[in-house]
Enzyme design. Structure first.
Site, mmCIF file in Angstrom:
data_model
loop_
_atom_site.group_PDB
_atom_site.id
_atom_site.type_symbol
_atom_site.label_atom_id
_atom_site.label_comp_id
_atom_site.label_asym_id
_atom_site.label_seq_id
_atom_site.Cartn_x
_atom_site.Cartn_y
_atom_site.Cartn_z
ATOM 1 C CD GLU A 215 -29.124 33.024 -85.390
ATOM 2 O OE1 GLU A 215 -30.118 33.697 -85.079
ATOM 3 O OE2 GLU A 215 -28.106 33.521 -85.916
ATOM 4 C CB CYS A 249 -37.541 31.066 -84.067
ATOM 5 S SG CYS A 249 -36.770 31.419 -85.664
#
Length: 465
Positions: A215, A249
């Site tokens: 990720e 993010c």
């Protein structure tokens, strides 16, 4: 607390894997029991966890609870609700020429899973993948970030009090500890962090042929066309960008605004920042800080690469950078190439959406793409252009809190996904029982072969094979 050496880490993994060999895959009831114990841990230690998060990030308590603890509680509730359904075997049977085949598939856990989590959401991003891993029947080792020491040490303490290390444990330490862990033969590695570190983790795991989920984030474009402008839309964008001081993010990285609404967009952004954080954001109890000095210094370099329209102030001793808006970005600047991951918002004017996309200034495989528009053709253009796993229209951030939406990247933003059922799938593999019941001997199946039988196979291949 002292860091564990290579021998101790290897022993920890071997104990987990031995426990896996000695005991069967946990039942649905046992998995739910573990998840509910984790939920109770979050409830019992809520105040201490919030205090640790505030200590590490100077994050408002509202954000600490909402985007760390509440998300985890909701995920556990959702997983427990559907876990029995997800674990049901898939069965099918098919009649072939000469036999009947029976197929039974069931999701099987990988075994012992290593989770390496980052500093920006140190509780949520440590435990969210662990929830998925436990739901599938795995054992977990969590390596939290050394840049969030208060949260990491508290997490280690409370998990050790409630779970056996053969089931779930936390290992603290620096980057060297992470390297030692990724060199061990875990059954799966789940990493959240930067692209650079993600590549290193994947290369290390390749030596063990260990599957990896990455990720990695990316430059999430946010496009505001001439039909999407409103005060409410600007407030959404500003909130999503400066949440956790921009260290999210899935935050909008860069805002692309149609030229016809460019100046009034800048005016609305300024008004929203004033309403959110006041004239002196350094004094706002609702505005966080940069996590560590290295990242702070990187962000300062970005500020110099454009014209400051709002903000620009900073205080090194406090790791404070004011919410900052830049325009007139210098061509070739690193801020146009690198993920910002901080409270700096470049706002770039465009004339035509098709031309903007054709210029390829927008990262197609970013973690998410945001668009504010009422124009269906514009929305379809962006949907067609982007490779991102999620396109969020007229909303930012919220999709990442929805367990019904798979969360993950593609290409430069990562590989693999989790949350909800996607996490249950990611942390396991299909184990298949294949049975055949013969009822007729098929002539010509065995050598020596004949042209006639080859002709029959070509003609009736769906029934033979």
């Amino acid at each position: 607390m002292g860091e564990m050496g290579n021998i101790a880490l290897r022993a920890l993994l071997e104990n987990q894997q031995e426990d896996i060999r000695q005991n069967s895959v946990p039942s649905v009831g046992e998995r739910k029991k573990t998840l509910l114990r984790l939920k109770q841990m979050l409830i019992d230690h809520e105040a201490a966890l919030i205090e640790a998060l505030v200590s590490d990030m100077r994050r408002p308590a509202f954000e600490a609870f909402s985007f760390e603890i509440a998300l985890l509680l909701n995920e556990i509730d959702y997983v427990c609700r559907f876990l029995k359904k997800w674990t049901r075997p898939e069965r099918s049977s098919h009649i072939k020429f000469g036999y009947i085949e029976s197929i039974r598939k069931k999701r099987n856990p990988y075994g012992s899973v290593l989770i390496i989590s980052p500093w920006n959401y140190p509780l949520q991003l440590a435990l969210m993948p662990a929830i998925s891993a436990i739901a599938t029947g795995n054992r977990c080792v969590i390596k939290p970030s050394e840049y969030a020491p208060a949260t990491s040490e508290l997490l280690k303490k409370v998990i050790s009090q409630m779970f056996s290390p053969e089931v779930l444990t936390v290992v603290t330490g620096d980057m060297q500890t992470s390297k030692l862990l990724t060199a061990l033969p875990f059954d799966l590695i789940f990493f959240t962090g930067s692209q650079e570190t993600g590549k290193a983790v994947a290369q290390q795991a390749a030596n063990q042929l260990t599957p990896v989920v990455l990720e990695l984030g990316g430059k999430n474009a946010c496009i505001l066309d001439e039909t999407g402008f409103s005060s409410e839309a600007i407030r959404e964008i500003v909130w999503g960008k400066f949440l956790n001081a921009g260290q999210t993010c899935i935050a909008p990285d860069t805002l692309f605004v149609h030229e016809s609404i460019f100046e009034k967009t800048l005016s609305e952004i300024s008004a929203a920042l004033l309403a959110f954080y006041g004239d002196h954001s350094i004094e706002s109890k609702d505005y966080g800080r940069i996590c560590h000095l290295g990242h702070f210094q990187k962000l300062l370099q970005f500020i110099t690469q454009g014209k400051i329209r709002v903000g620009g102030a900073y205080e090194a001793e406090d790791l404070f950078i004011a919410p900052t808006v830049l325009t007139d970005i210098q061509p070739g600047s690193s801020i146009l190439q690198d993920e910002i991951f901080g409270p700096i918002l470049p706002v770039i004017s465009y004339t035509n959406l098709e031309s903007l996309l054709h210029q390829q200034v927008i990262q197609r495989d970013a973690l998410v793409a945001y668009m504010f528009s009422k124009n269906k053709q514009h929305i379809q253009l962006v949907q067609k252009y982007m490779r991102s796993t999620t396109i969020s229209i007229n909303q930012v951030i919220h999709y990442g809190a929805n367990p019904r939406v798979a969360f993950g990247g593609v290409g430069r933003s990562g590989q693999g996904s989790y949350h909800g059922k996607a996490g249950f799938q990611t942390f396991g593999y299909d184990k298949t029982d294949y049975k055949v019941y013969r009822y007729l001997q098929v002539p010509g199946k065995f050598p020596p072969y004949s042209d006639r039988n080859l002709h029959l196979v070509k003609k009736f291949r769906k029934w033979f094979l």
